[in-house]
Design a protein around this motif. Structure first.
Motif, PDB file in Angstrom:
ATOM      1  N   LEU A   1       6.971   9.239  10.849  1.00  0.00           N
ATOM      2  CA  LEU A   1       8.346   8.871  10.523  1.00  0.00           C
ATOM      3  C   LEU A   1       8.677   7.513  11.115  1.00  0.00           C
ATOM      4  N   VAL A   2       9.323   6.665  10.338  1.00  0.00           N
ATOM      5  CA  VAL A   2       9.746   5.342  10.810  1.00  0.00           C
ATOM      6  C   VAL A   2      11.202   5.118  10.416  1.00  0.00           C
ATOM      7  N   GLY A   3      11.853   4.197  11.141  1.00  0.00           N
ATOM      8  CA  GLY A   3      13.248   3.885  10.834  1.00  0.00           C
ATOM      9  C   GLY A   3      13.407   3.156   9.520  1.00  0.00           C
ATOM     10  N   SER A   4      12.447   2.270   9.219  1.00  0.00           N
ATOM     11  CA  SER A   4      12.481   1.549   7.946  1.00  0.00           C
ATOM     12  C   SER A   4      11.090   1.034   7.637  1.00  0.00           C
ATOM     13  N   LEU A   5      10.792   0.909   6.361  1.00  0.00           N
ATOM     14  CA  LEU A   5       9.507   0.387   5.912  1.00  0.00           C
ATOM     15  C   LEU A   5       9.644  -1.089   5.553  1.00  0.00           C
ATOM     16  N   PRO A   6       8.638  -1.899   5.902  1.00  0.00           N
ATOM     17  CA  PRO A   6       8.720  -3.333   5.599  1.00  0.00           C
ATOM     18  C   PRO A   6       8.556  -3.620   4.123  1.00  0.00           C
ATOM     19  N   ARG A   7       9.378  -4.521   3.614  1.00  0.00           N
ATOM     20  CA  ARG A   7       9.267  -4.953   2.224  1.00  0.00           C
ATOM     21  C   ARG A   7       9.357  -6.468   2.175  1.00  0.00           C
ATOM     22  N   THR A   8       8.777  -7.041   1.120  1.00  0.00           N
ATOM     23  CA  THR A   8       8.803  -8.485   0.954  1.00  0.00           C
ATOM     24  C   THR A   8      10.170  -8.919   0.437  1.00  0.00           C
ATOM     25  N   GLU A   9      10.349 -10.239   0.335  1.00  0.00           N
ATOM     26  CA  GLU A   9      11.623 -10.758  -0.164  1.00  0.00           C
ATOM     27  C   GLU A   9      11.875 -10.339  -1.600  1.00  0.00           C
ATOM     28  N   THR A  10      10.814 -10.070  -2.334  1.00  0.00           N
ATOM     29  CA  THR A  10      10.973  -9.647  -3.722  1.00  0.00           C
ATOM     30  C   THR A  10      11.127  -8.132  -3.851  1.00  0.00           C
ATOM     31  N   GLY A  11      11.140  -7.430  -2.722  1.00  0.00           N
ATOM     32  CA  GLY A  11      11.332  -5.992  -2.737  1.00  0.00           C
ATOM     33  C   GLY A  11      10.070  -5.169  -2.796  1.00  0.00           C
TER      34      GLY A  11
ATOM     35  N   GLY B   1     -14.350   8.756   6.846  1.00  0.00           N
ATOM     36  CA  GLY B   1     -14.204   7.318   6.610  1.00  0.00           C
ATOM     37  C   GLY B   1     -12.755   6.908   6.671  1.00  0.00           C
ATOM     38  N   GLU B   2     -11.923   7.514   5.829  1.00  0.00           N
ATOM     39  CA  GLU B   2     -10.477   7.303   5.856  1.00  0.00           C
ATOM     40  C   GLU B   2      -9.774   8.628   5.627  1.00  0.00           C
ATOM     41  N   MET B   3      -8.570   8.756   6.195  1.00  0.00           N
ATOM     42  CA  MET B   3      -7.734   9.913   5.890  1.00  0.00           C
ATOM     43  C   MET B   3      -6.401   9.414   5.344  1.00  0.00           C
ATOM     44  N   VAL B   4      -5.752  10.279   4.572  1.00  0.00           N
ATOM     45  CA  VAL B   4      -4.486   9.924   3.941  1.00  0.00           C
ATOM     46  C   VAL B   4      -3.346  10.089   4.932  1.00  0.00           C
ATOM     47  N   VAL B   5      -2.578   9.014   5.117  1.00  0.00           N
ATOM     48  CA  VAL B   5      -1.415   9.026   6.005  1.00  0.00           C
ATOM     49  C   VAL B   5      -0.191   8.620   5.189  1.00  0.00           C
ATOM     50  N   ALA B   6       0.861   9.409   5.289  1.00  0.00           N
ATOM     51  CA  ALA B   6       2.133   9.060   4.658  1.00  0.00           C
ATOM     52  C   ALA B   6       3.094   8.568   5.740  1.00  0.00           C
ATOM     53  N   VAL B   7       3.519   7.329   5.605  1.00  0.00           N
ATOM     54  CA  VAL B   7       4.522   6.755   6.511  1.00  0.00           C
ATOM     55  C   VAL B   7       5.849   6.824   5.761  1.00  0.00           C
ATOM     56  N   VAL B   8       6.791   7.577   6.301  1.00  0.00           N
ATOM     57  CA  VAL B   8       8.003   7.888   5.539  1.00  0.00           C
ATOM     58  C   VAL B   8       9.259   7.435   6.288  1.00  0.00           C
ATOM     59  N   GLU B   9      10.220   7.007   5.490  1.00  0.00           N
ATOM     60  CA  GLU B   9      11.530   6.597   5.996  1.00  0.00           C
ATOM     61  C   GLU B   9      12.568   7.624   5.527  1.00  0.00           C
ATOM     62  N   PRO B  10      13.145   8.406   6.447  1.00  0.00           N
ATOM     63  CA  PRO B  10      14.140   9.390   6.030  1.00  0.00           C
ATOM     64  C   PRO B  10      15.469   8.720   5.669  1.00  0.00           C
ATOM     65  N   VAL B  11      16.251   9.428   4.874  1.00  0.00           N
ATOM     66  CA  VAL B  11      17.624   8.993   4.626  1.00  0.00           C
ATOM     67  C   VAL B  11      18.364   8.965   5.965  1.00  0.00           C
ATOM     68  N   GLU B  12      19.172   7.953   6.152  1.00  0.00           N
ATOM     69  CA  GLU B  12      19.883   7.800   7.419  1.00  0.00           C
ATOM     70  C   GLU B  12      20.656   9.077   7.761  1.00  0.00           C
TER      71      GLU B  12
END
Length: 386
Positions: free
Chosen positions: A357-367, A318-329
């Protein structure tokens, strides 16, 4: 059990100290079952107080009602318990079947061929399953499935997790139109659909139970048009609260309505189709998996700046666990090393099966982490996002 068990008293010895006469004032009593939200912390669900009524219990009555709906002659045959009895669904239907006169057969752990053997040998008439068990049954070789006569089954109730249409269709082709799906939660709510209705509307979870009223509302609490997605709300007799959690209760109960946090729409005949889930919980094989727990475990990995755990589609679970991670620059993060790190801190079913792996994760204006923006691409092109 084949003999005495250390720490347990003999049943006949225990009941032998009581008389056989009826109790003067038997009480049904009630249960406070626990459900879990996106934090994974168990929440006690307090339903409206049951009056001092005679047995059976509310759970048993609910199971009886469902069985009577789809087995009009009742179920005085054999009910096979193939799921853990600490879940609301299996225990309700097991108690309901027993109250209707059925014998109960309990599996000591799941095995697909053993399930078929028990159905054939005991001439099982009803059972409760979850979709991952359908997948396991369908994976058996044709010659194994053909070895067992399952024609006694008149009712296979299923719920607790979404089921892939191809899987459900294959089960109906095999067992016949004996599958009956329900949608609901420990808190209440609920829809149900027969095999015949589902074949005419693949993917639907049905129409609400007769004593419930279904509404699809937008973010402002206004009703939306037929075919338009919104949050699924129910009006039901009685009320519930989450024990010691007024904030969670306030989010789920509003103006006499309650929600399980799912997104869906209704067609022109009132059939509900689920599309998405507001809560962050991942449902894999009918088991709730909580992103916050996994994210907390991954946070200590060297070189990891940020992470977001989401559920991605999986044809089996049904669903599998995926971790989307942003490494330290400047850090080259090794996904397999991160998986090994997680395996030492989490239960096996919580360990991400995929790490992106992604360059950055999206966040809202409130963080706050924009989790849906991370999750949606994995479900692109699919009619359902749960």
């Amino acid at each position: 059990m084949g003999g005495p068990i250390p720490g347990f008293r003999d049943y006949t010895e225990l009941v032998g100290q009581f008389g056989g006469e009826d109790l003067d004032r038997p009480l049904a009593g009630d249960t406070m079952l626990y459900t879990s939200g996106t934090t994974g912390r168990p929440k006690g669900v307090l339903r409206g107080r049951v009056a001092d009524t005679r047995p059976p219990s509310r759970a048993g009555l609910a199971g009886m009602q469902m069985i009577r709906t789809y087995l009009p002659d009742g179920d005085d045959g054999v009910h096979l318990v193939a799921c853990p009895l600490y879940h609301a669904g299996p225990v309700s239907y097991a108690e309901g079947a027993a109250l209707l006169g059925a014998d109960l057969v309990l599996m000591d752990g799941w095995d697909a061929e053993e399930f078929l053997r028990l159905v054939a040998s005991h001439r099982v008439t009803s059972t409760f399953l979850v979709p991952i068990q359908f997948v396991r049954l369908l994976r058996l070789p044709p010659e194994v499935r053909a070895r067992y006569d399952v024609g006694s089954l008149g009712l296979v109730i299923h719920g607790s997790a979404p089921v892939a249409p191809d899987v459900k269709r294959a089960m109906i082709e095999w067992l016949g139109p004996v599958l009956y799906e329900f949608y609901g939660g420990t808190e209440g709510g609920g829809c149900t659909i027969s095999s015949a209705e589902w074949l005419a509307r693949p993917g639907s979870v049905g129409r609400p139970f007769p004593h419930l009223e279904l509404s699809i509302l937008d973010d402002e609490g206004r009703s939306v048009a037929t075919g338009v997605e919104g949050e699924v709300w129910f009006r039901q007799p009685g009320e519930f609260t989450y024990k010691d959690d007024p904030d969670k209760t306030a989010a789920a109960v509003r103006n006499g309505l309650m929600t399980l946090g799912d997104i869906g729409y209704v067609d022109d005949e009132g059939y509900l189709f689920l599309c998405d889930r507001r809560a962050d919980v991942i449902v894999s094989g009918g088991v709730n998996i909580y992103p916050a727990q996994i994210e907390a475990a991954l946070a200590g990995f060297p070189g990891l700046a940020d992470c977001c755990v989401v559920g991605a589609p999986d044809d089996e679970w049904g669903e599998m666990v995926v971790a989307v991670v942003e490494p330290v620059e400047g850090v080259e993060l090794d996904p397999e090393a991160l998986r090994a790190f997680a395996a030492g801190r989490l239960a096996r079913y919580q360990v991400p099966r995929r790490i992106d792996l992604v360059g950055s994760l999206p966040r809202t204006e409130t963080g706050k982490l924009a989790r849906r923006a991370v999750r949606n691409p994995y479900w692109s092109g699919r009619e359902r996002r749960i």
